[in-house]
Design a protein around this motif. Structure first.
Motif, PDB file in Angstrom:
ATOM      1  N   THR A   6       0.826  -1.206   0.000  1.00 17.14           N
ATOM      2  CA  THR A   6       0.000   0.000   0.000  1.00 17.14           C
ATOM      3  C   THR A   6       0.861   1.258   0.000  1.00 17.14           C
ATOM      4  O   THR A   6       0.522   2.244  -0.645  1.00 17.14           O
ATOM      5  CB  THR A   6      -0.946   0.021   1.216  1.00 17.14           C
ATOM      6  OG1 THR A   6      -0.174  -0.107   2.409  1.00 17.14           O
ATOM      7  CG2 THR A   6      -1.967  -1.093   1.128  1.00 17.14           C
ATOM      8  N   GLN A   7       1.972   1.200   0.678  1.00 18.13           N
ATOM      9  CA  GLN A   7       2.868   2.358   0.710  1.00 18.13           C
ATOM     10  C   GLN A   7       3.501   2.587  -0.669  1.00 18.13           C
ATOM     11  O   GLN A   7       3.622   3.724  -1.113  1.00 18.13           O
ATOM     12  CB  GLN A   7       3.955   2.161   1.761  1.00 18.13           C
ATOM     13  CG  GLN A   7       4.846   3.372   1.956  1.00 18.13           C
ATOM     14  CD  GLN A   7       5.862   3.156   3.066  1.00 18.13           C
ATOM     15  OE1 GLN A   7       5.909   2.095   3.682  1.00 18.13           O
ATOM     16  NE2 GLN A   7       6.667   4.157   3.320  1.00 18.13           N
ATOM     17  N   VAL A   8       3.865   1.518  -1.329  1.00 17.79           N
ATOM     18  CA  VAL A   8       4.430   1.628  -2.679  1.00 17.79           C
ATOM     19  C   VAL A   8       3.378   2.163  -3.645  1.00 17.79           C
ATOM     20  O   VAL A   8       3.660   3.042  -4.467  1.00 17.79           O
ATOM     21  CB  VAL A   8       4.967   0.258  -3.152  1.00 17.79           C
ATOM     22  CG1 VAL A   8       5.387   0.303  -4.601  1.00 17.79           C
ATOM     23  CG2 VAL A   8       6.117  -0.189  -2.266  1.00 17.79           C
ATOM     24  N   SER A  11       2.820   5.830  -3.112  1.00 23.12           N
ATOM     25  CA  SER A  11       3.956   6.580  -3.640  1.00 23.12           C
ATOM     26  C   SER A  11       3.843   6.736  -5.152  1.00 23.12           C
ATOM     27  O   SER A  11       4.052   7.831  -5.689  1.00 23.12           O
ATOM     28  CB  SER A  11       5.259   5.874  -3.275  1.00 23.12           C
ATOM     29  OG  SER A  11       6.342   6.480  -3.903  1.00 23.12           O
ATOM     30  N   HIS A  12       3.509   5.649  -5.845  1.00 15.98           N
ATOM     31  CA  HIS A  12       3.342   5.715  -7.300  1.00 15.98           C
ATOM     32  C   HIS A  12       2.165   6.614  -7.670  1.00 15.98           C
ATOM     33  O   HIS A  12       2.270   7.404  -8.615  1.00 15.98           O
ATOM     34  CB  HIS A  12       3.135   4.323  -7.883  1.00 15.98           C
ATOM     35  CG  HIS A  12       4.374   3.493  -7.920  1.00 15.98           C
ATOM     36  ND1 HIS A  12       5.528   3.895  -8.549  1.00 15.98           N
ATOM     37  CD2 HIS A  12       4.646   2.273  -7.403  1.00 15.98           C
ATOM     38  CE1 HIS A  12       6.447   2.961  -8.427  1.00 15.98           C
ATOM     39  NE2 HIS A  12       5.935   1.959  -7.723  1.00 15.98           N
ATOM     40  N   LEU A  13       1.069   6.493  -6.954  1.00 15.38           N
ATOM     41  CA  LEU A  13      -0.106   7.313  -7.240  1.00 15.38           C
ATOM     42  C   LEU A  13       0.188   8.788  -7.025  1.00 15.38           C
ATOM     43  O   LEU A  13      -0.228   9.636  -7.819  1.00 15.38           O
ATOM     44  CB  LEU A  13      -1.277   6.862  -6.373  1.00 15.38           C
ATOM     45  CG  LEU A  13      -2.639   7.453  -6.706  1.00 15.38           C
ATOM     46  CD1 LEU A  13      -3.016   7.139  -8.141  1.00 15.38           C
ATOM     47  CD2 LEU A  13      -3.682   6.935  -5.744  1.00 15.38           C
ATOM     48  N   ASN A  19       1.942  15.248 -11.783  1.00 15.46           N
ATOM     49  CA  ASN A  19       2.187  15.783 -13.112  1.00 15.46           C
ATOM     50  C   ASN A  19       0.857  15.892 -13.857  1.00 15.46           C
ATOM     51  O   ASN A  19       0.134  14.904 -13.993  1.00 15.46           O
ATOM     52  CB  ASN A  19       3.145  14.856 -13.860  1.00 15.46           C
ATOM     53  CG  ASN A  19       3.515  15.369 -15.225  1.00 15.46           C
ATOM     54  OD1 ASN A  19       2.997  16.365 -15.700  1.00 15.46           O
ATOM     55  ND2 ASN A  19       4.431  14.658 -15.870  1.00 15.46           N
ATOM     56  N   PRO A  20       0.500  17.085 -14.385  1.00 16.17           N
ATOM     57  CA  PRO A  20      -0.797  17.237 -15.064  1.00 16.17           C
ATOM     58  C   PRO A  20      -0.990  16.303 -16.270  1.00 16.17           C
ATOM     59  O   PRO A  20      -2.085  15.796 -16.477  1.00 16.17           O
ATOM     60  CB  PRO A  20      -0.801  18.693 -15.525  1.00 16.17           C
ATOM     61  CG  PRO A  20       0.178  19.379 -14.649  1.00 16.17           C
ATOM     62  CD  PRO A  20       1.217  18.358 -14.289  1.00 16.17           C
ATOM     63  N   GLU A  21       0.071  16.063 -17.034  1.00 16.49           N
ATOM     64  CA  GLU A  21      -0.066  15.195 -18.202  1.00 16.49           C
ATOM     65  C   GLU A  21      -0.306  13.743 -17.801  1.00 16.49           C
ATOM     66  O   GLU A  21      -1.189  13.075 -18.333  1.00 16.49           O
ATOM     67  CB  GLU A  21       1.181  15.292 -19.070  1.00 16.49           C
ATOM     68  CG  GLU A  21       1.048  14.545 -20.377  1.00 16.49           C
ATOM     69  CD  GLU A  21       2.229  14.790 -21.280  1.00 16.49           C
ATOM     70  OE1 GLU A  21       2.659  13.824 -21.928  1.00 16.49           O
ATOM     71  OE2 GLU A  21       2.707  15.937 -21.331  1.00 16.49           O
ATOM     72  N   SER A  22       0.460  13.258 -16.833  1.00 23.00           N
ATOM     73  CA  SER A  22       0.259  11.873 -16.396  1.00 23.00           C
ATOM     74  C   SER A  22      -1.066  11.724 -15.644  1.00 23.00           C
ATOM     75  O   SER A  22      -1.674  10.663 -15.674  1.00 23.00           O
ATOM     76  CB  SER A  22       1.427  11.409 -15.536  1.00 23.00           C
ATOM     77  OG  SER A  22       1.509  12.149 -14.348  1.00 23.00           O
ATOM     78  N   ARG A  23      -1.529  12.796 -15.005  1.00 22.17           N
ATOM     79  CA  ARG A  23      -2.829  12.758 -14.321  1.00 22.17           C
ATOM     80  C   ARG A  23      -3.951  12.566 -15.329  1.00 22.17           C
ATOM     81  O   ARG A  23      -4.868  11.777 -15.108  1.00 22.17           O
ATOM     82  CB  ARG A  23      -3.031  14.058 -13.544  1.00 22.17           C
ATOM     83  CG  ARG A  23      -4.256  14.068 -12.701  1.00 22.17           C
ATOM     84  CD  ARG A  23      -4.381  15.338 -11.908  1.00 22.17           C
ATOM     85  NE  ARG A  23      -3.152  16.108 -11.993  1.00 22.17           N
ATOM     86  CZ  ARG A  23      -3.010  17.355 -11.612  1.00 22.17           C
ATOM     87  NH1 ARG A  23      -4.005  18.001 -11.116  1.00 22.17           N
ATOM     88  NH2 ARG A  23      -1.864  17.986 -11.735  1.00 22.17           N
ATOM     89  N   ARG A  24      -3.890  13.271 -16.477  1.00 23.51           N
ATOM     90  CA  ARG A  24      -4.909  13.112 -17.512  1.00 23.51           C
ATOM     91  C   ARG A  24      -4.905  11.694 -18.076  1.00 23.51           C
ATOM     92  O   ARG A  24      -5.965  11.106 -18.316  1.00 23.51           O
ATOM     93  CB  ARG A  24      -4.687  14.119 -18.631  1.00 23.51           C
ATOM     94  CG  ARG A  24      -5.257  15.484 -18.282  1.00 23.51           C
ATOM     95  CD  ARG A  24      -5.109  16.415 -19.435  1.00 23.51           C
ATOM     96  NE  ARG A  24      -3.895  17.190 -19.124  1.00 23.51           N
ATOM     97  CZ  ARG A  24      -3.137  17.805 -19.984  1.00 23.51           C
ATOM     98  NH1 ARG A  24      -3.429  17.779 -21.251  1.00 23.51           N
ATOM     99  NH2 ARG A  24      -2.073  18.462 -19.598  1.00 23.51           N
ATOM    100  N   ILE A  25      -3.728  11.144 -18.287  1.00 24.30           N
ATOM    101  CA  ILE A  25      -3.633   9.767 -18.787  1.00 24.30           C
ATOM    102  C   ILE A  25      -4.213   8.791 -17.759  1.00 24.30           C
ATOM    103  O   ILE A  25      -4.939   7.864 -18.100  1.00 24.30           O
ATOM    104  CB  ILE A  25      -2.175   9.417 -19.130  1.00 24.30           C
ATOM    105  CG1 ILE A  25      -1.712  10.254 -20.309  1.00 24.30           C
ATOM    106  CG2 ILE A  25      -2.024   7.935 -19.431  1.00 24.30           C
ATOM    107  CD1 ILE A  25      -0.230  10.174 -20.576  1.00 24.30           C
ATOM    108  N   PHE A  26      -3.895   9.015 -16.487  1.00 24.82           N
ATOM    109  CA  PHE A  26      -4.409   8.152 -15.420  1.00 24.82           C
ATOM    110  C   PHE A  26      -5.937   8.217 -15.367  1.00 24.82           C
ATOM    111  O   PHE A  26      -6.598   7.178 -15.280  1.00 24.82           O
ATOM    112  CB  PHE A  26      -3.812   8.570 -14.076  1.00 24.82           C
ATOM    113  CG  PHE A  26      -4.347   7.804 -12.915  1.00 24.82           C
ATOM    114  CD1 PHE A  26      -3.975   6.495 -12.698  1.00 24.82           C
ATOM    115  CD2 PHE A  26      -5.238   8.400 -12.033  1.00 24.82           C
ATOM    116  CE1 PHE A  26      -4.479   5.777 -11.619  1.00 24.82           C
ATOM    117  CE2 PHE A  26      -5.740   7.703 -10.958  1.00 24.82           C
ATOM    118  CZ  PHE A  26      -5.361   6.387 -10.754  1.00 24.82           C
ATOM    119  N   TYR A  27      -6.506   9.429 -15.444  1.00 24.26           N
ATOM    120  CA  TYR A  27      -7.965   9.561 -15.421  1.00 24.26           C
ATOM    121  C   TYR A  27      -8.594   8.897 -16.643  1.00 24.26           C
ATOM    122  O   TYR A  27      -9.665   8.283 -16.552  1.00 24.26           O
ATOM    123  CB  TYR A  27      -8.383  11.019 -15.334  1.00 24.26           C
ATOM    124  CG  TYR A  27      -8.103  11.658 -14.002  1.00 24.26           C
ATOM    125  CD1 TYR A  27      -8.104  10.913 -12.831  1.00 24.26           C
ATOM    126  CD2 TYR A  27      -7.827  13.009 -13.900  1.00 24.26           C
ATOM    127  CE1 TYR A  27      -7.847  11.494 -11.607  1.00 24.26           C
ATOM    128  CE2 TYR A  27      -7.575  13.604 -12.673  1.00 24.26           C
ATOM    129  CZ  TYR A  27      -7.586  12.843 -11.529  1.00 24.26           C
ATOM    130  OH  TYR A  27      -7.336  13.419 -10.324  1.00 24.26           O
TER     131      TYR A  27
END
Length: 67
Positions: A6-8, A11-13, A19-27
């Motif tokens: 859960t800690q790992v 950390s990854h999340l 980062n706004p770009e990776s956040r959009r990809i994640f969503y």
């Protein structure tokens, strides 16, 4: 040294959402996975092979987007 999963994951999340770009990809991936699950569940419920296969295709599309 053992680090809890859960800690790992947190950390990854945190890294992804910072980062706004990776956040959009994640969503996009979360939305696509949600839609895929709805298709799969409704396809199984209604015994629709078309929805089940489209859900499987969506799953492979999402998995191919992850590097």
């Amino acid at each position: 040294m053992h680090v809890p999963a859960t800690q790992v994951a947190r950390s990854h999340l945190k890294t992804i959402l910072s980062n706004p770009e990776s956040r959009r990809i994640f969503y996009f991936l979360v939305l696509n996975l949600s839609y895929m699950m709805v298709q799969m569940l409704y396809g199984v419920w209604t015994n629709s092979l078309g929805l089940i296969s489209d859900g499987m295709w969506s799953e492979f599309l999402v998995l191919s987007s992850i590097k």
